[in-house]
Design an enzyme around this catalytic site. Structure first.
Site, PDB file in Angstrom:
ATOM      1  N   MET A 143      -6.500  -9.805 -40.105  1.00 30.85           N
ATOM      2  CA  MET A 143      -7.113 -10.716 -41.077  1.00 30.85           C
ATOM      3  C   MET A 143      -8.477 -10.174 -41.521  1.00 30.85           C
ATOM      4  O   MET A 143      -9.303 -10.912 -42.063  1.00 30.85           O
ATOM      5  CB  MET A 143      -7.255 -12.112 -40.471  1.00 30.85           C
ATOM      6  CG  MET A 143      -5.889 -12.721 -40.117  1.00 30.85           C
ATOM      7  SD  MET A 143      -5.860 -14.502 -40.114  1.00 30.85           S
ATOM      8  CE  MET A 143      -7.050 -14.849 -38.850  1.00 30.85           C
ATOM      9  N   ALA A 162     -12.362  -8.353 -41.468  1.00 35.74           N
ATOM     10  CA  ALA A 162     -13.611  -8.384 -40.695  1.00 35.74           C
ATOM     11  C   ALA A 162     -13.399  -7.491 -39.466  1.00 35.74           C
ATOM     12  O   ALA A 162     -13.558  -7.910 -38.315  1.00 35.74           O
ATOM     13  CB  ALA A 162     -14.018  -9.797 -40.312  1.00 35.74           C
ATOM     14  N   GLU A 212     -14.068  -2.865 -33.528  1.00 33.75           N
ATOM     15  CA  GLU A 212     -13.451  -1.802 -32.712  1.00 33.75           C
ATOM     16  C   GLU A 212     -12.124  -2.210 -32.078  1.00 33.75           C
ATOM     17  O   GLU A 212     -11.294  -1.362 -31.774  1.00 33.75           O
ATOM     18  CB  GLU A 212     -14.421  -1.353 -31.619  1.00 33.75           C
ATOM     19  CG  GLU A 212     -15.525  -0.470 -32.135  1.00 33.75           C
ATOM     20  CD  GLU A 212     -16.587  -0.234 -31.074  1.00 33.75           C
ATOM     21  OE1 GLU A 212     -16.226   0.012 -29.904  1.00 33.75           O
ATOM     22  OE2 GLU A 212     -17.774  -0.334 -31.419  1.00 33.75           O
ATOM     23  N   GLY A 213     -11.954  -3.507 -31.845  1.00 40.11           N
ATOM     24  CA  GLY A 213     -10.676  -3.984 -31.296  1.00 40.11           C
ATOM     25  C   GLY A 213      -9.541  -3.665 -32.258  1.00 40.11           C
ATOM     26  O   GLY A 213      -8.527  -3.070 -31.879  1.00 40.11           O
ATOM     27  N   HIS A 214      -9.734  -4.031 -33.526  1.00 38.30           N
ATOM     28  CA  HIS A 214      -8.717  -3.712 -34.534  1.00 38.30           C
ATOM     29  C   HIS A 214      -8.505  -2.197 -34.619  1.00 38.30           C
ATOM     30  O   HIS A 214      -7.386  -1.713 -34.709  1.00 38.30           O
ATOM     31  CB  HIS A 214      -9.169  -4.180 -35.928  1.00 38.30           C
ATOM     32  CG  HIS A 214      -9.341  -5.655 -36.085  1.00 38.30           C
ATOM     33  ND1 HIS A 214     -10.563  -6.246 -36.284  1.00 38.30           N
ATOM     34  CD2 HIS A 214      -8.432  -6.671 -36.091  1.00 38.30           C
ATOM     35  CE1 HIS A 214     -10.407  -7.550 -36.421  1.00 38.30           C
ATOM     36  NE2 HIS A 214      -9.135  -7.840 -36.306  1.00 38.30           N
ATOM     37  N   ASP A 220      -4.852 -11.920 -28.268  1.00 40.00           N
ATOM     38  CA  ASP A 220      -4.013 -13.052 -28.679  1.00 40.00           C
ATOM     39  C   ASP A 220      -2.679 -12.934 -27.943  1.00 40.00           C
ATOM     40  O   ASP A 220      -1.638 -12.673 -28.547  1.00 40.00           O
ATOM     41  CB  ASP A 220      -3.819 -13.018 -30.201  1.00 40.00           C
ATOM     42  CG  ASP A 220      -5.144 -13.066 -30.931  1.00 40.00           C
ATOM     43  OD1 ASP A 220      -5.714 -14.149 -31.052  1.00 40.00           O
ATOM     44  OD2 ASP A 220      -5.641 -11.993 -31.342  1.00 40.00           O
TER      45      ASP A 220
END
Ligand code: AMP
Length: 279
Positions: A29, A31, A34-36, A150
């Protein structure tokens, strides 16, 4: 990096790929943090090309304010993706995805949808199922990458893929954290300075709960966590749950043959943060 906003032109590009080209897909989604990007990197390693979608999916928000205030940093996101060698970014509008009816379909996830996030965010997983199925049908990826941040969402998507026999492999990726332990989230930029400074408390609590679960039963750990948050000046506990990783049902008696995970949702003012830890 190619950027598409239309399904038709994205599909034309996908059709033109050489036979046998493997596609890794990372739905987001935006924004991006570093996780993405850790998902993008993994996908890049395991596939010939990587497609990342950026779409703030309206049907998975149960709260209009949360949708309006969801951070949007599209220009920065695109340059980050470019620098991580993403091949294709897909940034559709809600109309492109939903035509004139922004509505979820109804899914049966065998009860996974009634636990935790499902209890507190009405319709959330129908929204997630709707968008992920739609994107899978458009992109037709060989592998799709999702973060354990998630965790319930991953289990729901695996269930959907299994029930609908969708030809895609779901790859789960570990939670990326800030140096102080806070799970990275697009919502973190909405925290005040004071809330941000205190936010490592959430993961600290999860780590302590993990230790306690070694010698205590689940309800004792639950009570301890609730107490920790009772008088917290900045955070309100929405739920803390210790659940079976497969069924997501709350643990009643511990079994050595099962895997458990602790899940937490916390409000910092109006900002909702979630995290989890394998036990
Ligand atoms: P979102 O943009 O929040 O919908 O997230 C897109 C994908 O990135 C989802 O699969 C998330 O689980 C994953 N993700 C978000 N935050 C993290 C994180 N801190 N570590 C790993 N994956 C994450």
């Amino acid at each position: 990096m190619l950027i598409f906003t239309e399904i038709k032109s994205l599909q034309q590009e996908i059709k033109s790929l050489k036979n046998g080209t493997t596609i890794g897909f990372v739905p987001t989604m935006g924004a991006l943090h570093e996780g993405h990007l850790s998902l993008v990197e993994k996908s890049k390693k395991e596939n010939d090309i990587v497609i990342v979608s950026i779409f703030v999916n309206p049907t998975q928000f149960d709260n209009a304010d949360d949708l309006i205030n969801y951070p949007k940093t599209i220009e920065k996101d695109l340059s980050l993706l470019e620098s991580f060698n993403c091949d294709i970014a897909f940034t559709p509008t809600p109309e492109e995805i939903y035509a004139d009816e922004i509505q979820s379909q109804s899914f049966d996830f065998d009860g996974l949808e009634f636990q935790m996030e499902g209890k507190f965010r009405a319709g959330h997983f129908n929204g997630v199922g709707t968008i992920v199925e739609r994107l899978f049908k458009v992109v037709k990826p060989h592998k799709a990458y999702f973060g354990e941040k998630d965790f319930q969402q991953i289990q729901i998507i695996r269930k959907m893929v299994e029930k609908k026999k969708l030809p895609v492999q779901i790859i789960s990726c570990p939670i990326h954290r800030e140096k102080d332990g806070l799970a990275m989230s697009s919502r973190n930029i909405r925290l005040t300075k004071e809330q941000r400074a205190a936010a490592p408390f959430i993961y600290e609590t999860l780590k302590e709960a993990k230790i306690k679960f070694g010698t205590n039963n689940a309800s004792e750990v639950l009570n301890w966590v609730e107490n920790e948050f009772k008088n917290h000046p900045l955070f309100t506990l929405e739920y803390f749950e210790i659940a079976d990783e497969d069924t997501l049902l709350p643990v009643e008696t511990k079994s050595p043959s099962k895997k458990y995970r602790a899940f937490i949702a916390v409000f910092a003012g109006k900002v909702r943060l979630i995290d989890n830890i394998s036990l």
